[in-house]
Structures are given as C-alpha cells and as structure tokens.
Design an enzyme around this catalytic site. Structure first.
Site, PDB file in Angstrom:
ATOM      1  N   GLY A   1       0.838  -1.199   0.000  1.00 28.47           N
ATOM      2  CA  GLY A   1       0.000   0.000   0.000  1.00 28.47           C
ATOM      3  C   GLY A   1       0.868   1.241   0.000  1.00 28.47           C
ATOM      4  O   GLY A   1       2.067   1.176   0.285  1.00 28.47           O
ATOM      5  N   LYS A   2       0.298   2.341  -0.370  1.00 27.17           N
ATOM      6  CA  LYS A   2       1.016   3.620  -0.272  1.00 27.17           C
ATOM      7  C   LYS A   2      -0.026   4.720  -0.283  1.00 27.17           C
ATOM      8  O   LYS A   2      -1.102   4.552  -0.857  1.00 27.17           O
ATOM      9  CB  LYS A   2       1.952   3.791  -1.481  1.00 27.17           C
ATOM     10  CG  LYS A   2       3.088   4.742  -1.236  1.00 27.17           C
ATOM     11  CD  LYS A   2       4.161   4.101  -0.389  1.00 27.17           C
ATOM     12  CE  LYS A   2       5.406   4.920  -0.254  1.00 27.17           C
ATOM     13  NZ  LYS A   2       6.477   4.166   0.398  1.00 27.17           N
TER      14      LYS A   2
END
Ligand code: NAD
Length: 420
Positions: A108-109
């Site tokens: 994720g980011k």
C-alpha cells in the site's frame, strides 16, 4: 483506471518491469492481470481549518494494491508532488518487497498533496486527524496499516493512532507502525533499514570471499539509512572511506571515524567541514574504488552515464530505485558487480514494521536484541533464496528478487481462486 495509471510515467515503468517478470514466469493472462492492477484506489478531499481562520481542501490518495496475503502495508507521505499514479506504482513495489520477505501483507502507499514545511504543527495535526477520519471505512489493523514516509514521522503516526483509537473507544496500536516507543512502537525500528543494508552488504562480501575486516565502503546519503548503514558496517570492521550528503562528500582512505561523524552530523545537521578529511566531488566519489558502494539517498543516481565507470564489487541499494534501467543493463553486461536490489537491500524497515504490528497484536514488547536477531534471520533467508534463484536461472539478482516476489503473490491468488 487502466488508462489513468498507464498515463503516469512512474506507474508505466512499474508495469513494464512487472510485464518482463511475468513473461519470465510465464504467468497466465488472468493471473497476470489480477497481480498487476491495484485492488482499491481511494481518493478523499480533506478540509482543514488553517491558522488564519480560512479553510483549505487538501487532496489525499491511498492505494491498496492487493489484500490477497493480508492487510496492505506502506508509507503515508506529505509532499506537494503527491500523484495517484506514482502512489499506485509505489504501492505495487511495496507488494513485491513484502512478498519477497514473506511478510503477510499486500502493498500500500498513500499521500496528501501539501507543503508540510509551510504548515504549522496545529495545521498538520488537524489535517492528519481529518484524513484519518475520512479513511476510517478503508483502514484497520487487518485491512491497511500505514507507516511514516517523506514528510511524515512518529508524531504523525501518534495522531493517527489517537484518532483511530478515539473512534474505536480503546487503544488500537496496531493501526500504524513507526510509532513512538511510548505508544508501543518497536525497539530497533529506527536502525532497521540501515542495519539491514550493512548486514546484506557483509553477507554479499562473504559470498565473494572478501573478509569484512579488509573491506572498504562508500556511502551516499547520511540520513536515517546512511547513518545506520555506516555505523553497522564500521562495527563489522569495514573501513568507511567515503561519505556524502546533500552538502558534499568527504574522503579518507585510512577510514573515516564513523562515531565521530555521527556526533558531528547530529550537531551540525550536515557533514560538510568535518575535520581531518579531504573534500571531494560527490559525483566522482561514486566512481572511486571500494568493495561496497551503498547509495542511501535518492533515486536515479547510478545511470547510463556512470554505470560503466563504477569500481565497486558490491552495489548495496539502500535507497529506493537508485539504479536506472539503462544502468542496470550496463551492470548486467559487466558481470563484475554483485547487486543487492533495493526491494531486498532496504527491506529491514518494513520487516521491523511487521514486527511492531505483531508485538502490538500480541500486547508484547521484544527487546532490541530480539528484534535485530529476528530481522537478520528474515533478511538472511530472503538473501539466500534470491542468490540461489538467480544462480539457478542465470538471471540478475534484481530479476530473481522480483520473480520470487511476484510468484509468491500469484501462487496465493491461485490458491484462493476467483470469487464467485
Ligand atoms: P533521510 O531524509 O533521513 O536522509 C537522506 C540523506 O540523503 C540526507 O543525508 C541527505 O542530505 C542526503 N541526500 C539528499 N540528496 C542527496 C544527493 N543528491 N547526494 C548525496 N546525498 C543526498 O532519508 P532516509 O530515510 O535515510 O532514506 C534514504 C533513502 O532510503 C530514500 O530513497 C528512501 O526512500 C529509502 N528508504 C528508507 C527507509 C527508511 O526506513 N528510512 C526504508 C526503505 C527505503
């Protein structure tokens, strides 16, 4: 989604790298597509009351690449250039890093487009808390666990923890990692990435039959990663002969006194004017002879222009993406440099973040020694797998690392099957 993402040059590069590895692995078209595209792209507007009484809307994105192997894990950045396509590419790369280290996570980011340096502490706190509230339906210790990245820090994670916990009615430390120790952060988290870089570099020297006590190192960047890489290498007996930061480069063929340099940098903020060393050109420093060259600063510093002139034996990629694809091709042809690719070399940070999450879920605290021992075990195992896979298939370490990671994700998707 497809068009928007492919129009972004960073995502297009991540997708191109993925396609190359998918070809190598001969992934079926359906698994290939399921691995390539993000599962969720969440964009929210975040209204914030500024100190001057006005309200400003900030735009924020969180990309959850996939949740097949567990919650997504990855940083949250505050930066004026935050862009959905780039965030999606970074989420995809986090995926492969987590899979390579066999952490039970997807990638994720996230980021908020803002100028954190021009905002007051109060504005940053209000923005972080409102962003957390906007994200409540999409995050959780089993869904999405954020961590600090550019422009965010322990304090940001503490505000997220407090906001999420207030909403839940009880403390939920496992909602983020990279927290202060007072909120159940993990011992060893600060040193984890740099320590891992040094550990990987010395393991590589072992493979090449070079004694660490006879070895030399050059380190670009003297922030969190560079400082701990330098101090751990020095503790192994490696002579650190060159160091640079944004202020310039210093050189001492007899070995720089790393503990003294650490104290100096803490006080002066930069390494410029450190006494008893020569000042040299930072670009030229990368081309000097050494056993370990560790770029630990920014991306794209080993390029088509300088790759042919490197004189190191091990290239330890502490930074994310320090080597351009063109430089990679040159290094591969030379075949005299042992590359430790970034997704392996700098994975110490996310690995100890995983340990922090495990400790939080168990309501248990490990000592720093326990954390570092477990970290080295995980890094060593991933290193040996990459080394063996590259040798068996006669491919580069980078290709081997990515292939092992993508294979892990693809196999998990095949095992789970396709719903409905
Ligand atoms: P940092 O901000 O603490 O330090 C960066 C250092 O690089 C500073 O010393 C700065 O002066 C120097 N620098 C900047 N531009 C430079 C240049 N052109 N030449 C030489 N030095 C330069 O950052 P950090 O946390 O140490 O991260 C460094 C790199 O490692 C980044 O690419 C980051 O994405 C990556 N990384 C960090 C972690 C982590 O846990 N901190 C984890 C994985 C990857």
């Amino acid at each position: 989604m497809r068009e928007e993402l492919l129009n972004n040059p960073v995502f297009a590069m991540a997708a191109e790298q993925f396609d190359l590895v998918a070809d190598f692995l001969d992934l079926s078209p359906s698994i290939r597509e399921r691995c390539k595209w993000p599962k969720r792209m969440i964009s929210v507007s975040v209204p914030v009351r500024l100190d001057n009484g006005e309200t400003e809307i900030f735009f924020a994105h969180r990309i959850q690449h996939h949740l097949t192997r567990g919650p997504v894990k990855g940083g949250l950045r505050y930066h004026p250039d935050v862009d959905r396509g780039e965030v999606a590419a970074l989420a995809m790369w986090m995926n492969w890093k987590c899979a390579l280290l066999d952490l039970p996570y997807g990638g994720g980011k996230g980021g908020i487009r803002c100028q954190p340096n021009n905002m007051s502490e109060g504005e940053l706190e209000r923005m972080t808390r409102r962003f957390t509230m906007e994200m409540i339906p999409f995050i959780g210790p089993e869904i999405d666990v954020m961590a600090p990245d550019m422009g965010t820090n322990e304090q940001t994670m503490a505000w997220i923890t407090d906001t999420y916990s207030t909403h839940s009615g009880h403390l939920v430390p496992s909602i983020v990692t990279g927290k202060p120790l007072t909120l159940q952060g993990s011992a060893g988290r600060t040193r984890a990435t740099g320590h891992g870089v040094a550990f990987m570099a010395s393991t590589s020297l072992g493979k090449l039959g070079i004694d660490t006590r006879e070895a030399t190192a050059i380190i670009q960047g003297f922030g969190n990663v560079g400082q701990y890489a330098a101090s751990t290498l020095a503790s192994y007996g490696v002579k650190v002969i060159g160091v640079s930061d944004v202020s310039g480069a210093i050189w001492n063929p007899g070995g720089i006194d790393v503990p003294k340099l650490l104290k100096y940098a803490k006080k002066e903020k930069f390494i410029k004017d450190f006494p008893g060393v020569e000042t040299i050109d930072p670009g030229e420093m990368l081309l000097r002879e050494c056993d370990i060259l560790a770029p630990c600063a920014v991306g794209h510093v080993i390029t088509g222009k300088n790759a042919g002139s490197l004189k190191c034996k091990v290239l330890a990629e502490g930074a994310n993406g320090p080597t351009t694809p063109e430089a990679d091709r040159i290094i591969e042809q030379r075949s005299d440099i042992f590359v430790i690719p970034d997704i392996l070399c700098n994975a110490g940070g996310v690995t100890v973040s995983y340990f922090e999450w495990v400790q939080n879920l168990q309501r248990f605290q490990w000592t720093e020694r326990e954390v570092i021992t477990k970290l080295e075990t995980k890094l060593h195992s991933a290193f040996e797998q990459v080394f063996a896979f590259a040798a068996k298939n006669k491919i580069s370490n980078r290709m081997a690392a990515q292939a092992l990671a993508i294979k892990t994700v693809a196999e998990a998707k095949i095992s789970r099957g396709l719903f409905p």
